[in-house]
Scaffold this active site. Structure first.
Site, PDB file in Angstrom:
ATOM      1  N   TYR A  43      -1.213  -1.190  10.175  1.00 14.08           N
ATOM      2  CA  TYR A  43      -1.382  -1.402   8.737  1.00 14.08           C
ATOM      3  C   TYR A  43      -0.112  -0.990   7.996  1.00 14.08           C
ATOM      4  O   TYR A  43       0.415  -1.747   7.173  1.00 14.08           O
ATOM      5  CB  TYR A  43      -2.581  -0.603   8.233  1.00 14.08           C
ATOM      6  CG  TYR A  43      -2.850  -0.768   6.759  1.00 14.08           C
ATOM      7  CD1 TYR A  43      -3.337  -1.969   6.261  1.00 14.08           C
ATOM      8  CD2 TYR A  43      -2.625   0.272   5.862  1.00 14.08           C
ATOM      9  CE1 TYR A  43      -3.599  -2.133   4.904  1.00 14.08           C
ATOM     10  CE2 TYR A  43      -2.877   0.116   4.511  1.00 14.08           C
ATOM     11  CZ  TYR A  43      -3.366  -1.079   4.038  1.00 14.08           C
ATOM     12  OH  TYR A  43      -3.607  -1.236   2.696  1.00 14.08           O
TER      13      TYR A  43
ATOM     14  N   SER B  85       0.858  -1.183   0.000  1.00 17.28           N
ATOM     15  CA  SER B  85       0.000   0.000   0.000  1.00 17.28           C
ATOM     16  C   SER B  85       0.892   1.230   0.000  1.00 17.28           C
ATOM     17  O   SER B  85       2.063   1.165   0.383  1.00 17.28           O
ATOM     18  CB  SER B  85      -0.880  -0.003   1.257  1.00 17.28           C
ATOM     19  OG  SER B  85      -1.460   1.264   1.480  1.00 17.28           O
TER      20      SER B  85
END
Length: 258
Positions: free
Chosen positions: A157, A144
Site C-alpha cells: 500500500y 495517503s
C-alpha cells in the site's frame, strides 16, 4: 463559491467506495456530470443515486481497472456519452493488507500494484491525452499518509501510494502548458463514524485508530467529506495555478510535534 464545474465531466474511480462516493456527491453538487466507475456496478449506482437525489447528474459504469481493454472501451464509451473527461479522480485502491516484510504475501503485493498503481496508469493513459487536446483538465491522485511517510506493515500500500505522488508530479509537468493540472491528496484516516469519537471511545473500539488520533494535533480523525471538499477545489477553475502538489488532509498528523 462557484467552482466552475457546470459544464465538466468528472470521472471518479472507485466511485462506489467510502471516499469515492463522497467525491461523487460533492462534485455533483458543484454541477459536474459525475461518472462513478467501480468494479462493483451496484455500489457505483448507489453513489449516483445519491448524486441525483441531491439534484445532480451522472451515471455509473462497471470497469476492471487492471484490464486495459476494458478500461479503453469504457473510457471511449464515456467520451461518446459526454464529449470527454475533464476531471479524473484516481481514487480506486486496496488498503486491507497489514503484514511485516518477512511474512508478506506475494499475491497481495502483485494485486496492490495492479490495482493501486497500474490501474491508475491504465485509466489516466486513456483520459489524459484528451484533456491536453482540449486545453483543460484536472487529474487528482489519491495517495495517503502511508505513501508520504511510510506505513508499518503496509509495504504494498505504501509503495503504490508513494508511486502515485511521482506519477502525479510527472503529469503536472506534462500538462503544465496545456491547461491541465495534476495534484495529489494524502489523507489521514477519514471515517465518518469515528470522527466524533473521543480518544477514549476509540480505544474501546479500535486501538490502531486511537493511536492515530493521539498522534494527530487536532486529536481526532477526519471525515470522507474533508477529502471530497479538497477534491472539489482541486477540480475547480479556482485551482488553475495549483499543480504538482501533494496536499495533506491530515488534521496535522504530518507535523513535528512534542
Amino acid at each position: 463559491m462557484d467552482f466552475g464545474l457546470d459544464d465538466k465531466t468528472a470521472l471518479v474511480t472507485g466511485g462506489g467506495g467510502r471516499i469515492g462516493s463522497e467525491d461523487c456527491e460533492v462534485l455533483g453538487a458543484e454541477g459536474a456530470t459525475v461518472v462513478a466507475l467501480d468494479v462493483k456496478l451496484e455500489a457505483a449506482q448507489t453513489a449516483i443515486d445519491t448524486v441525483e437525489e441531491q439534484g445532480g447528474e451522472g451515471f455509473a459504469v462497471e470497469c476492471d481497472l487492471t484490464d486495459r481493454e476494458d478500461v479503453a472501451a469504457t473510457v471511449e464509451a464515456i467520451r461518446e456519452e459526454t464529449g470527454g473527461v475533464d476531471v479524473l479522480v484516481n481514487n480506486a485502491g486496496m488498503v486491507d493488507a497489514r503484514s511485516r516484510m518477512q511474512d508478506y504475501d506475494d499475491d497481495v503485493w502483485d494485486r496492490d500494484v495492479a490495482i493501486n498503481l497500474t490501474g491508475t496508469y491504465n485509466v489516466t493513459r486513456q483520459v489524459f491525452p484528451g484533456m491536453c487536446d482540449r486545453g483543460w483538465g484536472r487529474v487528482i491522485n489519491m495517495s495517503s499518509m502511508a505513501g508520504w511517510q511510510g506505513g508499518f506493515g503496509q509495504a504494498s500500500y505504501s509503495a503504490t501510494k508513494a508511486a502515485l505522488i511521482g506519477f502525479g508530479k510527472t503529469l503536472a509537468l506534462e500538462g503544465a502548458q496545456k491547461g491541465v493540472t495534476s495534484n495529489v491528496i494524502a489523507p489521514n484516516i477519514v471515517v465518518e463514524q469515528f470522527a466524533d469519537m473521543s480518544i477514549e471511545e476509540l480505544e474501546q473500539f479500535d486501538e490502531h485508530f486511537a493511536r492515530i488520533a493521539k498522534a494527530t494535533p487536532m486529536r481526532k480523525l477526519g471525515r470522507e467529506r474533508d477529502v471530497a471538499n479538497m477534491v472539489a477545489y482541486l477540480a475547480s477553475e479556482q485551482s488553475s495555478y495549483v499543480t504538482g502538489q501533494v496536499v495533506g488532509v491530515t488534521g496535522g498528523i504530518d507535523l513535528f510535534s512534542f
